[in-house]
Design a protein around this motif. Structure first.
Motif, PDB file in Angstrom:
ATOM      1  N   THR A  26      -4.004  -6.061  -6.176  1.00  0.00           N
ATOM      2  CA  THR A  26      -4.736  -5.061  -5.405  1.00  0.00           C
ATOM      3  C   THR A  26      -3.771  -3.981  -4.927  1.00  0.00           C
ATOM      4  OG1 THR A  26      -4.478  -6.389  -3.409  1.00  0.00           O
ATOM      5  CG2 THR A  26      -6.501  -6.709  -4.673  1.00  0.00           C
ATOM      6  N   PRO A  27      -4.283  -2.788  -4.666  1.00  0.00           N
ATOM      7  CA  PRO A  27      -3.384  -1.698  -4.297  1.00  0.00           C
ATOM      8  C   PRO A  27      -2.778  -1.880  -2.914  1.00  0.00           C
ATOM      9  CG  PRO A  27      -5.654  -0.996  -4.019  1.00  0.00           C
ATOM     10  CD  PRO A  27      -5.691  -2.344  -4.696  1.00  0.00           C
ATOM     11  N   ASN A  28      -1.707  -1.193  -2.684  1.00  0.00           N
ATOM     12  CA  ASN A  28      -1.095  -1.104  -1.369  1.00  0.00           C
ATOM     13  C   ASN A  28      -2.132  -0.544  -0.391  1.00  0.00           C
ATOM     14  OD1 ASN A  28       0.317   1.265   0.387  1.00  0.00           O
ATOM     15  ND2 ASN A  28       1.585  -0.570   0.389  1.00  0.00           N
ATOM     16  N   ALA A  29      -2.235  -1.168   0.784  1.00  0.00           N
ATOM     17  CA  ALA A  29      -3.270  -0.794   1.756  1.00  0.00           C
ATOM     18  C   ALA A  29      -3.110   0.643   2.263  1.00  0.00           C
ATOM     19  CB  ALA A  29      -3.248  -1.767   2.933  1.00  0.00           C
ATOM     20  N   PHE A  30      -1.892   1.081   2.491  1.00  0.00           N
ATOM     21  CA  PHE A  30      -1.651   2.453   2.962  1.00  0.00           C
ATOM     22  C   PHE A  30      -2.088   3.457   1.898  1.00  0.00           C
ATOM     23  CE2 PHE A  30       1.459   6.033   3.416  1.00  0.00           C
ATOM     24  CZ  PHE A  30       0.974   6.547   4.609  1.00  0.00           C
ATOM     25  N   LEU A  31      -1.762   3.184   0.655  1.00  0.00           N
ATOM     26  CA  LEU A  31      -2.185   4.045  -0.444  1.00  0.00           C
ATOM     27  C   LEU A  31      -3.708   4.099  -0.529  1.00  0.00           C
ATOM     28  CD1 LEU A  31      -1.742   5.700  -3.044  1.00  0.00           C
ATOM     29  CD2 LEU A  31      -1.552   3.529  -4.267  1.00  0.00           C
ATOM     30  N   HIS A  76      -5.384   6.311   2.075  1.00  0.00           N
ATOM     31  CA  HIS A  76      -5.179   7.761   2.001  1.00  0.00           C
ATOM     32  C   HIS A  76      -5.335   8.339   0.591  1.00  0.00           C
ATOM     33  CE1 HIS A  76      -3.929   7.874   6.177  1.00  0.00           C
ATOM     34  NE2 HIS A  76      -3.218   6.790   5.937  1.00  0.00           N
ATOM     35  N   ALA A  77      -5.862   7.554  -0.325  1.00  0.00           N
ATOM     36  CA  ALA A  77      -5.982   8.001  -1.724  1.00  0.00           C
ATOM     37  C   ALA A  77      -6.846   9.242  -1.875  1.00  0.00           C
ATOM     38  CB  ALA A  77      -6.538   6.863  -2.586  1.00  0.00           C
ATOM     39  N   GLY A  78      -7.751   9.483  -0.940  1.00  0.00           N
ATOM     40  CA  GLY A  78      -8.606  10.664  -0.995  1.00  0.00           C
ATOM     41  C   GLY A  78      -7.847  11.976  -0.902  1.00  0.00           C
ATOM     42  N   LEU A  79      -6.602  11.931  -0.445  1.00  0.00           N
ATOM     43  CA  LEU A  79      -5.771  13.137  -0.359  1.00  0.00           C
ATOM     44  C   LEU A  79      -5.163  13.526  -1.701  1.00  0.00           C
ATOM     45  CD1 LEU A  79      -3.737  12.284   2.877  1.00  0.00           C
ATOM     46  CD2 LEU A  79      -5.576  13.982   2.669  1.00  0.00           C
ATOM     47  N   LEU A  80      -5.199  12.596  -2.664  1.00  0.00           N
ATOM     48  CA  LEU A  80      -4.452  12.779  -3.903  1.00  0.00           C
ATOM     49  C   LEU A  80      -5.279  13.460  -4.976  1.00  0.00           C
ATOM     50  CD1 LEU A  80      -2.777   9.250  -4.091  1.00  0.00           C
ATOM     51  CD2 LEU A  80      -2.019  11.278  -2.834  1.00  0.00           C
ATOM     52  N   ILE A 129       0.841  16.518  -3.017  1.00  0.00           N
ATOM     53  CA  ILE A 129       1.078  15.534  -1.955  1.00  0.00           C
ATOM     54  C   ILE A 129       2.105  14.493  -2.388  1.00  0.00           C
ATOM     55  CG2 ILE A 129       0.008  13.596  -0.692  1.00  0.00           C
ATOM     56  CD1 ILE A 129      -1.006  16.169   0.414  1.00  0.00           C
ATOM     57  N   ILE A 130       3.034  14.196  -1.483  1.00  0.00           N
ATOM     58  CA  ILE A 130       3.897  13.020  -1.620  1.00  0.00           C
ATOM     59  C   ILE A 130       3.373  11.982  -0.623  1.00  0.00           C
ATOM     60  CG2 ILE A 130       5.613  14.127  -0.078  1.00  0.00           C
ATOM     61  CD1 ILE A 130       6.471  11.392  -2.628  1.00  0.00           C
ATOM     62  N   LEU A 131       3.162  10.772  -1.109  1.00  0.00           N
ATOM     63  CA  LEU A 131       2.714   9.658  -0.252  1.00  0.00           C
ATOM     64  C   LEU A 131       3.703   8.525  -0.456  1.00  0.00           C
ATOM     65  CD1 LEU A 131      -0.841   8.298   0.302  1.00  0.00           C
ATOM     66  CD2 LEU A 131       0.995   6.732  -0.325  1.00  0.00           C
ATOM     67  N   LEU A 132       4.305   8.068   0.628  1.00  0.00           N
ATOM     68  CA  LEU A 132       5.371   7.067   0.550  1.00  0.00           C
ATOM     69  C   LEU A 132       5.175   6.004   1.623  1.00  0.00           C
ATOM     70  CD1 LEU A 132       9.172   7.696   0.217  1.00  0.00           C
ATOM     71  CD2 LEU A 132       8.338   6.436   2.194  1.00  0.00           C
ATOM     72  N   GLU A 133       5.337   4.753   1.222  1.00  0.00           N
ATOM     73  CA  GLU A 133       5.495   3.666   2.188  1.00  0.00           C
ATOM     74  C   GLU A 133       6.683   2.831   1.735  1.00  0.00           C
ATOM     75  OE1 GLU A 133       2.917   0.804   4.934  1.00  0.00           O
ATOM     76  OE2 GLU A 133       2.618   0.328   2.806  1.00  0.00           O
ATOM     77  N   ALA A 134       7.530   2.473   2.694  1.00  0.00           N
ATOM     78  CA  ALA A 134       8.730   1.690   2.382  1.00  0.00           C
ATOM     79  C   ALA A 134       9.128   0.895   3.604  1.00  0.00           C
ATOM     80  CB  ALA A 134       9.873   2.626   1.965  1.00  0.00           C
ATOM     81  N   TYR A 135       9.966  -0.096   3.379  1.00  0.00           N
ATOM     82  CA  TYR A 135      10.503  -0.853   4.501  1.00  0.00           C
ATOM     83  C   TYR A 135      11.537  -0.005   5.237  1.00  0.00           C
ATOM     84  CZ  TYR A 135       8.247  -5.074   2.762  1.00  0.00           C
ATOM     85  OH  TYR A 135       7.313  -6.000   2.365  1.00  0.00           O
ATOM     86  N   GLN A 155       5.901   5.166   6.947  1.00  0.00           N
ATOM     87  CA  GLN A 155       4.762   5.752   6.242  1.00  0.00           C
ATOM     88  C   GLN A 155       4.891   7.261   6.334  1.00  0.00           C
ATOM     89  OE1 GLN A 155       1.427   3.881   8.260  1.00  0.00           O
ATOM     90  NE2 GLN A 155       1.408   2.205   6.771  1.00  0.00           N
ATOM     91  N   PHE A 156       4.791   7.919   5.171  1.00  0.00           N
ATOM     92  CA  PHE A 156       5.062   9.360   5.105  1.00  0.00           C
ATOM     93  C   PHE A 156       4.094  10.013   4.124  1.00  0.00           C
ATOM     94  CE2 PHE A 156       7.375  12.960   3.164  1.00  0.00           C
ATOM     95  CZ  PHE A 156       7.761  13.671   4.296  1.00  0.00           C
ATOM     96  N   ILE A 157       3.460  11.079   4.576  1.00  0.00           N
ATOM     97  CA  ILE A 157       2.608  11.894   3.707  1.00  0.00           C
ATOM     98  C   ILE A 157       2.939  13.362   4.002  1.00  0.00           C
ATOM     99  CG2 ILE A 157       0.256  12.523   3.016  1.00  0.00           C
ATOM    100  CD1 ILE A 157      -0.700   9.868   4.175  1.00  0.00           C
ATOM    101  N   ALA A 158       3.178  14.142   2.969  1.00  0.00           N
ATOM    102  CA  ALA A 158       3.481  15.558   3.164  1.00  0.00           C
ATOM    103  C   ALA A 158       2.942  16.375   1.994  1.00  0.00           C
ATOM    104  CB  ALA A 158       4.982  15.765   3.320  1.00  0.00           C
ATOM    105  N   ARG A 159       2.714  17.654   2.254  1.00  0.00           N
ATOM    106  CA  ARG A 159       2.165  18.568   1.246  1.00  0.00           C
ATOM    107  C   ARG A 159       3.184  19.646   0.934  1.00  0.00           C
ATOM    108  NH1 ARG A 159      -2.424  19.604   3.507  1.00  0.00           N
ATOM    109  NH2 ARG A 159      -3.713  18.359   2.087  1.00  0.00           N
ATOM    110  N   ARG A 160       3.419  19.890  -0.349  1.00  0.00           N
ATOM    111  CA  ARG A 160       4.365  20.931  -0.746  1.00  0.00           C
ATOM    112  C   ARG A 160       3.817  22.307  -0.395  1.00  0.00           C
ATOM    113  NH1 ARG A 160       7.303  22.218  -6.628  1.00  0.00           N
ATOM    114  NH2 ARG A 160       8.617  23.867  -5.765  1.00  0.00           N
ATOM    115  N   LYS A 161       4.695  23.100   0.233  1.00  0.00           N
ATOM    116  CA  LYS A 161       4.296  24.466   0.609  1.00  0.00           C
ATOM    117  C   LYS A 161       4.133  25.341  -0.624  1.00  0.00           C
ATOM    118  CE  LYS A 161       6.548  24.223   5.119  1.00  0.00           C
ATOM    119  NZ  LYS A 161       7.633  24.713   5.974  1.00  0.00           N
TER     120      LYS A 161
END
Length: 194
Positions: free
Chosen positions: A16-21, A24-28, A125-131, A188-194
């Motif tokens: 199953t997918p990562n829960a954070f992804l 927020h998948a609707g942003l992608l 969009i960059i979407l990142l989750e990491a330890y 947890q990080f989400i950002a949009r390229r200018k």
């Protein structure tokens, strides 16, 4: 090491997918680049949403399992075997980049993130989750080397020409196969390229 880890019948990080992804998948928007995709759980999920997905990983064994998982879910994904230390994504090619627990030495990560930033189209969009670094003292997942763990401040610096939508360090239960299970400290990080 990754080929050996993935060379079992089970999906060691789950199917199953990562829960954070998923949250927020609707942003992608596609095409989506998923770095260090592993066994395909995130790529197959994104493909099930109708997105064109390229999963890149150093393990051919993991990516073979990714194609099996995608077929099981009735979707198709694209994959590429590549060493993250030398991988160069094409510039301006992606609507989104996903990085889920893609841990590597700091100098490799900084290089890759610079190239990932250039691979996104304006508005991408960059979407990142990491330890995060505090995870080092826990046995619930993640690398055992501090340099491979992340801090939100570092990630923000690695994506300077982006509007940050979310950047936080939190504790949450991560239940993703046998290697990521239990309370965890994550970035947890989400950002949009200018």
């Amino acid at each position: 090491m990754w080929d050996e880890r993935y060379a079992v019948d089970e999906y060691v990080y789950g199917m199953t997918p990562n829960a954070f992804l998923a949250e927020h998948a609707g942003l992608l928007s596609g095409p989506v680049l998923s770095v260090a995709e592993g066994e395909g759980r995130n790529a197959a999920y994104l493909a099930s949403l109708g997105l064109d997905v390229l999963g890149v990983d150093s393990s051919a064994v993991g990516l073979a399992k990714a194609h099996k998982l995608a077929a099981l879910k009735g979707v198709a994904i694209r994959t590429e075997v590549a060493d993250m230390a030398t991988y160069r994504p094409p510039e301006g090619a992606f609507g989104a980049v996903v990085s889920i627990f893609a841990h590597m030495p700091g100098h490799v990560r900084r290089r890759l993130h610079g190239l990932v930033a250039q691979s996104l189209r304006p508005g991408g969009i960059i979407l990142l989750e990491a330890y995060q670094k505090r995870q080092l003292t826990r046995d619930t997942g993640g690398p055992s080397e501090l340099d491979m763990l992340m801090a939100s401040s570092e990630i923000e610096q690695e994506f300077p020409n982006f509007d940050v939508l979310m950047s936080r360090e939190i504790e949450r239960d991560v239940i993703e196969g046998k290697f990521h299970t239990g309370p965890a400290c994550v970035v947890q990080f989400i950002a949009r390229r200018k």
